[in-house]
Motif scaffolding. Structure first.
Motif: not given
Length: 246
Positions: A151-179
């Motif tokens: 997200v940062w390399r696509m042009g977002a400021r670092p503070g905004v790009a950091a929002i990508g962390a919870p979006i990815a790490a807590l994505h529903g795929s990880f909750s549904a498929l688990v392991n």
């Protein structure tokens, strides 16, 4: 040196790595601090046994009963890890599985991840649950941190790009498929797209090698369907970057 270290701590790298680590530690605190594990016990609950269904579906709900997923970690990946480790310890590869029926090719099976460096973590000692949990936490962290970089390399400021962390790490795929092994490929999509974007922005051997490494991790992640889906996604993004100028 102190000034340089201080600047590093205030950089976007420290922000992305730190936020991603924090999200993983907090989001999966029951595994990190609560003594629980990602490893399934008994049978796995069916993913599609309850609402919501696909948009527009009006049929009856499937019965909510436990289901055995033959491709999941408990029934496939975990038992075969012992055979993989024995083969590697003897200086060979696990070419054949003689323990199912009349036997079948093991290394050639699309769900076998022997050649994946991420899978080597649990192959150290397959009977140690914390190594399996470490693997599952690591892929969630990788998804988080590379989403921030993407997200940062696509042009977002670092503070905004950091929002990508919870979006990815807590994505529903990880909750549904688990392991499930699917997650090894899905978690690498941000890294693959990041390397692809960087190669478009700075052509050269460095990012070519990084892209090749990301593709290798996807190809050896286990489960051919998600691996192909991730590579096809990258293949569709690549011409878009070329036409749009990266």
């Amino acid at each position: 040196m102190p000034a340089r270290s201080s600047g590093l701590l205030r950089s976007h790298h420290a922000l992305f790595w730190g936020v991603s680590l924090l999200v993983v530690l907090v989001g999966y605190r029951d595994v990190v601090f609560g003594g629980k594990t990602f490893l399934p016990i008994g049978v796995a609950q069916g993913t599609y046994a309850a609402y919501p269904f696909a948009a527009g579906y009006k049929g009856p709900a499937a019965p909510e009963v436990p289901e055995i997923d033959a491709g999941a970690e408990a029934w496939f990946v975990h038992p075969l890890a012992y055979q993989e480790r024995r083969a590697l310890a003897s200086g060979t590869l696990p070419f054949w599985n003689a323990h199912n029926g009349l036997g079948w090719p093991l290394l050639a099976d699309g769900q076998t991840a022997t050649l994946s460096p991420l899978h080597w973590i649990e192959l150290i000692r397959p009977d140690r649950p914390w190594l399996w949990d470490l693997h599952d936490l690591l892929i969630r962290w990788l998804a988080a941190v590379f989403t921030c970089y993407l997200v940062w390399r696509m042009g977002a400021r670092p503070g905004v790009a950091a929002i990508g962390a919870p979006i990815a790490a807590l994505h529903g795929s990880f909750s549904a498929l688990v392991n499930r092994g699917d997650l090894n490929a899905y978690a690498l999509l941000p890294a693959l797209l990041f390397c692809l974007l960087r190669l478009r922005q700075e052509p050269g051997w460095r990012w070519s090698a990084a892209l090749a490494a990301a593709m290798y991790l996807v190809l050896t992640a286990g489960h051919p369907e998600p691996a192909v889906a991730i590579l096809l996604t990258a293949a569709l993004v690549a011409p878009g970057l070329a036409f749009l100028g990266g």
